[in-house]
Each structure stands twice: as structure tokens, then as C-alpha cells.
Design a protein around this motif. Sequence first.
Motif, PDB file in Angstrom:
ATOM      1  N   GLN A 437      20.697  71.520  47.608  1.00  0.00           N
ATOM      2  CA  GLN A 437      22.078  71.937  47.440  1.00  0.00           C
ATOM      3  C   GLN A 437      22.374  73.198  48.257  1.00  0.00           C
ATOM      4  O   GLN A 437      23.454  73.343  48.852  1.00  0.00           O
ATOM      5  N   THR A 438      21.430  74.148  48.333  1.00  0.00           N
ATOM      6  CA  THR A 438      21.605  75.363  49.149  1.00  0.00           C
ATOM      7  C   THR A 438      21.752  75.016  50.622  1.00  0.00           C
ATOM      8  O   THR A 438      22.632  75.541  51.323  1.00  0.00           O
ATOM      9  N   ALA A 439      20.888  74.138  51.107  1.00  0.00           N
ATOM     10  CA  ALA A 439      20.987  73.725  52.505  1.00  0.00           C
ATOM     11  C   ALA A 439      22.315  73.034  52.780  1.00  0.00           C
ATOM     12  O   ALA A 439      22.944  73.237  53.827  1.00  0.00           O
ATOM     13  N   LEU A 440      22.761  72.236  51.824  1.00  0.00           N
ATOM     14  CA  LEU A 440      24.031  71.531  52.008  1.00  0.00           C
ATOM     15  C   LEU A 440      25.210  72.510  52.031  1.00  0.00           C
ATOM     16  O   LEU A 440      26.138  72.368  52.839  1.00  0.00           O
ATOM     17  N   THR A 441      25.170  73.523  51.156  1.00  0.00           N
ATOM     18  CA  THR A 441      26.250  74.522  51.136  1.00  0.00           C
ATOM     19  C   THR A 441      26.324  75.288  52.450  1.00  0.00           C
ATOM     20  O   THR A 441      27.412  75.509  53.006  1.00  0.00           O
ATOM     21  N   LEU A 442      25.168  75.736  52.970  1.00  0.00           N
ATOM     22  CA  LEU A 442      25.135  76.444  54.244  1.00  0.00           C
ATOM     23  C   LEU A 442      25.643  75.564  55.370  1.00  0.00           C
ATOM     24  O   LEU A 442      26.395  76.003  56.250  1.00  0.00           O
ATOM     25  N   TYR A 443      25.256  74.295  55.331  1.00  0.00           N
ATOM     26  CA  TYR A 443      25.708  73.348  56.360  1.00  0.00           C
ATOM     27  C   TYR A 443      27.227  73.189  56.314  1.00  0.00           C
ATOM     28  O   TYR A 443      27.901  73.185  57.348  1.00  0.00           O
ATOM     29  N   GLN A 444      27.782  73.103  55.128  1.00  0.00           N
ATOM     30  CA  GLN A 444      29.226  72.947  54.991  1.00  0.00           C
ATOM     31  C   GLN A 444      29.970  74.193  55.462  1.00  0.00           C
ATOM     32  O   GLN A 444      31.050  74.099  56.070  1.00  0.00           O
ATOM     33  N   THR A 445      29.387  75.386  55.186  1.00  0.00           N
ATOM     34  CA  THR A 445      30.017  76.642  55.642  1.00  0.00           C
ATOM     35  C   THR A 445      30.055  76.715  57.163  1.00  0.00           C
ATOM     36  O   THR A 445      31.083  77.040  57.771  1.00  0.00           O
ATOM     37  N   VAL A 446      28.908  76.435  57.797  1.00  0.00           N
ATOM     38  CA  VAL A 446      28.843  76.463  59.260  1.00  0.00           C
ATOM     39  C   VAL A 446      29.749  75.397  59.851  1.00  0.00           C
ATOM     40  O   VAL A 446      30.410  75.615  60.877  1.00  0.00           O
ATOM     41  N   LEU A 447      29.811  74.244  59.211  1.00  0.00           N
ATOM     42  CA  LEU A 447      30.669  73.175  59.707  1.00  0.00           C
ATOM     43  C   LEU A 447      32.141  73.596  59.665  1.00  0.00           C
ATOM     44  O   LEU A 447      32.901  73.334  60.607  1.00  0.00           O
ATOM     45  N   GLN A 451      34.596  74.048  62.956  1.00  0.00           N
ATOM     46  CA  GLN A 451      35.896  73.398  63.095  1.00  0.00           C
ATOM     47  C   GLN A 451      36.995  74.408  63.421  1.00  0.00           C
ATOM     48  O   GLN A 451      37.895  74.138  64.222  1.00  0.00           O
ATOM     49  N   ASP A 452      36.902  75.622  62.802  1.00  0.00           N
ATOM     50  CA  ASP A 452      37.873  76.674  63.118  1.00  0.00           C
ATOM     51  C   ASP A 452      37.775  77.094  64.581  1.00  0.00           C
ATOM     52  O   ASP A 452      38.792  77.258  65.267  1.00  0.00           O
ATOM     53  N   VAL A 453      36.536  77.281  65.053  1.00  0.00           N
ATOM     54  CA  VAL A 453      36.336  77.710  66.442  1.00  0.00           C
ATOM     55  C   VAL A 453      36.816  76.640  67.408  1.00  0.00           C
ATOM     56  O   VAL A 453      37.410  76.937  68.451  1.00  0.00           O
ATOM     57  N   GLN A 454      36.562  75.381  67.075  1.00  0.00           N
ATOM     58  CA  GLN A 454      37.034  74.301  67.918  1.00  0.00           C
ATOM     59  C   GLN A 454      38.556  74.305  68.015  1.00  0.00           C
ATOM     60  O   GLN A 454      39.135  74.020  69.069  1.00  0.00           O
ATOM     61  N   SER A 455      39.203  74.662  66.938  1.00  0.00           N
ATOM     62  CA  SER A 455      40.663  74.745  66.962  1.00  0.00           C
ATOM     63  C   SER A 455      41.122  75.898  67.835  1.00  0.00           C
ATOM     64  O   SER A 455      42.121  75.796  68.557  1.00  0.00           O
TER      65      SER A 455
END
Length: 770
Positions: A437-447, A451-455
Motif C-alpha cells: 500500500q505504501t508503494a502504491l501511494t507513492l506511485y500515485q503521488t508521483v503519477l 500529469q501536472d508537469v505534462q500539462s
Amino acid sequence: MNEPIKLPMMGPDKRDPGSFIPSLQDLEYRLVDFLRMLKVRKVMILGTALAVTLATLVAVFTIPPNYTSTATVMLDQRKNNITDLTDVLQGLTNDPTVMPNQVQIISSRELAQRVVEQLKLTDDPEFNGQPVAEGGIAGFVHSLRWLNPKTWMKLIPQTPAPAGAPGAPSYSETESLEETTIDNFLEQLDAEQITPTSEVTTAVSIAFTSKDAGKAAAIANAIADAYVEDSLNTKFEAAKKTAHWLSARLRELGLQVAAANETVQKFRVANNLTEIPQSTAPNNATQPNSILDQQVAGISAQIVTAKADLAEKEATYQRVMQLADSGHAEDVSAVVTSPLIASLRTQETELLRQEADLSSRYGPRHPKMMDLESQKKNLEAKIKEEVNRVVETTKSDVMVARAHVASLEASLGNTSSQSRAQGGAMAKLASLQANAQTALTLYQTVLSRYQDVQSQSGFQVPDTRVLSRGVVPDDPSSPKKAKDTAVGIAAGLFLGLVLAFAVENLDIGFRTTAQIERRFGLPVLATVLELKTAKRFRRDPSEQVLEQPTSAFTESIRGIDLGLRLARGDSSPRTVIVTSAVPAEGKTTVAASLARLAAEKGQRVLLIDADLRKPGVAKAIGLKDVDKGIVEALSDVESWHKCLVSDPKSRLMILPCLHHAANAAELLGSPAMQQLMKKARTAFDLVVLDTAPLLPVHDSWVIASLSDATVLVARWEKTPREAVSRAIQILHEVEAPVSGIVMMRANSQQFQYYNYGYQDYREYNKYYSS
């Protein structure tokens, strides 16, 4: 020596020079000295000013004009609110440290290189350092650029070596040309922060100077545009680099999430642990850790339900049996809680309510009333049928419920045993799930950040903008002919004053009597002017005493004679030594003139040439056919009078020196010299000795003490002060009576300002015949 010698003054002023304290009169005198300097050095001052002014005019009217165009850029503090995204690169602020950095960016070589390449300035002779074909004065002025030391540090042309030969240059000529162009480009660029008030501003002026007005404006605007573009590119590059890093980080985190989930699944399979779907659990219910936990909870709930159902069925069965035994089976619906019977009774109640409502409005034969009656009969038939069925099935329901409860209790015991055995595996599984769950949360934050940077990558607003563009100047920025000419005149006058002050104050000698008297405490007996006419016609200056008794020169010699008599007070000196610190000071002229003046007054005077190393009396007076002198007299003192020679133009007697003496000091310090001096004092009223200079040799040291008075001759403005100081110290050490100092060969034009103030010296000349 630099320290002044404190000798008692022989004149009326007995002040100790060592205790001299400047007074108001001295300060006033120094101001007068400055004004006097302007008068004396006016030719130097005006000549320097004229030379500088002419050089300025030549430069102003020959140097090609330069034009300066200025563009203005500003850091835009307004925030763009189209998106709520957080910028990758924070916007520029109006912090005081930001503006100098922006000025450095505008003046950087990278930005200059970009403009040079854009405008192809490497082909422009104004920037690439290539010689320009110019003739006349313009070409000469252009050649003067090599006087600038910066030019010396630029690329030095070298003869290229053959390809592959040792020592061949490793750099590219194209790169060298570009570097030279950029250097010249930056020299003509001037960027600075605009600070019209005390407040901090965010505007920067970009001024560029060129020989062409249009080129200056074009380059200034190109620099401004390149700066704004650089600001935008910087944000794009930052977003691009951030997106690249986030993409790589996402790939890494994705692998970590997959690995964590795979570990959880493998552990479940290995330990026979099945994950419960979240949708199967009731809202706000605690989720079981495994299928066994779910089974235990489910069986427990089923047992409770089954027991309740069994109790209900037993109660129903007992009531049914009581009613059946009493013969009231039709009343089963009153005690049995069958849902169907309850529903039928509810419908019956509703029909009765409708019947009561309709009976007040319609008769019994009305269709609606008849329809209600039919419905009531159908419900009664159904209720009877259901009662009969319940009675028949009540007993079997009780037996089935009892069997179901027993089965659930057995299953609960078995499942509870298995759940307790899997407790350790569940704890390990919980830890693995937390890591996943920790790895998934970090992955979602970076994702989300990715997406913001891509915008942002497709939408960037620069922090700077061009506030005003450079225009083509109408007038050159340099040279400013009127201003530069005025500056040249002022600079010439200032330089002339500096030179005059340096010449006036950095001289090595004395100009005024006050300078000598303040430093040494000795009187200045006279200041003798330079006799240019005597020098021109090769005449002895001492002849002025005989031929022009009322001349300024004769008056100066008369002042020396008067000073010598006043120095002793009681009587006139019988023996006078005339000496100097260094050669060529005019001591022979003073000695001969003083002796001739005394002889003209009727005194018996003897002039002795005691400079045995470089005798000059005989040559100065013009003696000829003389075969005996002082050296012969010292060898036979008794016959010394036979060595005397008469002055052909006066009654003066002379004891000349006809040749150099190798042992001059021994002869002058011998007993024969002392005996000769005694005889001379007896035979003459005044004996004047012309001696050697004090500093080069020691001849004068040995006879200085034999005189009644010593006159030290120094050349006006030329004799070093240290030399005069050392000479006075020597005379003091040998206990010679120093009567005063004579300044010789003073400049007649400048001397008047140093000794007569601003009064016209021609008024004094009326008293002289020369």
C-alpha cells in the motif's frame, strides 16, 4: 641630512627654526603661494590646457560617431491563474538579489552568442576585429585602437603551421573569430537595473552602442527578445527535465508496486489465504483478514439466526397444536406469524376500510361494492388454504430447523480451529500488504505530479516581457562635441594645475628667502639674478660691479657686503671664505665681485683662489702671462707677495691658482697656509678666498675655521635642499662662522613673484641702471 641644523642666527632674527609654529600669517602666505604659482606657471597651465583642448577637438571631430539605442525589459510579477498547477520552476520575484542576476544573464556570453549567430555578426567588421579599409584621419584614429591594452590581450595572429606539423594550432579559426566577435559585442553592451526611486524596481535597461544607428536599435531589440525567449526556454527545459525524471521514477515505482503485490499474492497462495472482495462486506463493517475469519463470522451469524428461527417454529408449532386440539384451526392466523398470512390479513383490513368508506356513498348493489365483496371472499379462501398448509408443515419446519442448528454448530467448531492455526500467517500478510500500500501511494503521488508537469509542458508563460523596444537614435551618443570639448578644456586646466603644482612643490631647491630662513635659521644675504647678457658675450659677471655700479647685480653684491658687516656687529670681517655645496653654483663670481666691490671702496683687498682642484679666478678675471700662484707662495711663504697679481680693471690684488694640485687638502691644511693667512690679514684690509665645494672634496673643511666669515653659495631653485643642509652641517662641525647664504642665478621673471609679491617688478627696475 633632512633635519634642519639649529645654528644661531647671525642676523637680527634670533628665532630657533626648530621651534617654528605656523601662524595665521604663514597660512596666508601659503594661499599667496598658490596664487603666485598661477602667475609664475601660467604659461605651463595655459599651454597644457591648450594642448589637451586641441587633442580633444581632434578626437571629437575625427572619431566616427557612435549611436546608442536602449530597450527595456521587466520582470512581470502578475500571476497567471489559468491553471492551479504548481510551477516546476518558481517564478522570479522582486527580491533585491534577483535583479543583479538578471543583469548578469543579459550580459552573459551565452545570450551574446545567440544574438551574434542570429544576426550573423561574425561577418560584420565592426565586431569581428577584421581591419577596416579607412583612409585619412579616420584610418589613423582606427589604428589607435592598438593603444588600448585590451586589444593586446585579444587573439594574436600567428602563421599557421602545416597540417600535422609540430606546433600546429589546435583551435579552430572559426571559433577564434566567434570569440573575438562576442568580446567586441559585450564591450558595446550595457545592461543595468533602472532605479528611478529608492524603491526596488524590476525593470532593466539594455543599451547597445554601434557605429550605425539602425544596427544599434536592431541589436538592442534582439537582445531583449533573446532574454525573454531565454526566460521561457528555461521554464520549458525545467519542465522537460522534471517530466523525464518523473517518468523514470514512475517506471521504477511501478516495478516496486508490482513486486510488492506479487509478494502478497504468493504469500496468500502459499498459506491458503484468500482475499475478501471489499464489495461483499457491509458498510462500516470490520473486514476479516482471511476466508476463515469470514467463515467463522458467517457461521456465527447463521447459528444465531437458525436458533431464533427454531424457537419461532417451535412456538408456532405448539400454538398450532393447541388450536388444532381445541378445534379452532381457522384461528391459526391470529397466532402464527407467517408473512403470507400477515400480508393477507393486511389486505383484508384494507378491503374493510374501503368497504366502510364506499358504503357511505353507494348501495350494496353498486358495482364497486360488489367488487369489494368478491375480493373479500377470495382473501378468506386464501387465508383458509394457507392455514391448512401451515398446520401441515409446521411440524416438518421444526425438525428441519433443529437439524440446521446442529450442522452450523459443528461447522463453527471446525472453522475456528483452522482460523487459530493461521494467526501468524495473517500477521505477516498484514505487513506485506502495508508495504504494498505504501508503494502504491507513492506511485500515485508521483503519477499525479507527472500529469501536472505534462500539462505545464504545453503551457508556459514567461516571467519577463519587453516593456519598451529600442528606437533608431537621431543623434550620436558619442562623441558629444560640445560636452567633450568643455570636458577637455576643464581636464586641460586641471592637468595644467597638477603639473604646475608638481613642478612648484616637488622641486629640489629653494626659491624664497623664507624657505631657507625657516629651515636653517640662517639669513639670506642676497639673491643674485641670472646675467644673461654677460653669458651671451662671454664677459665676467663681476665686471658689473665696476662698469655698472647701480645695476641690480651690483646691488646684490653690495647686499652681501652689508650682510657680512651686520653679522659681526662690532667690526667688518678681515677674512671671508666663499664656498658652495656642489660645483657650478657661482661661488667664484660671488668671491670676485665681492672683492672688486670692496677694492672700489678704497680698501686693500686680496682675492685668493683656494680651489686647488678646479681653479677659476684667473680665467674669470682674464689674467694672462702669470707664472706664479698660491702653490708657489705656499712653497716660499716669505716671498708670497711676489706671487700676487694686480687686477687689470681695479685695485684688487689676486693670488691665483695656475694649475691643479694633487695634494690640495694637505697644502691648505699645512702650517704654511696658516702663516700665509696671517701675513695676508696683516697686509690687507679684506681677504676673500674662493674655495672648493664642500661635498665633493674636503679641501674647504681644513681652512674654513681660519676665516672670520663664511658665505655659502647655492643656486636658486637648482641646488638640492639636502646638499645645502649637509654643507651647513659640515661648516658647523668644523666650527666655521657661517654668516649667511647667497642664492645665485635666480630667474629674473619668476623671482619677482616669489620675493616681491604681485607688485610689478618693473617698479623696482627704475632704481637700477641695468
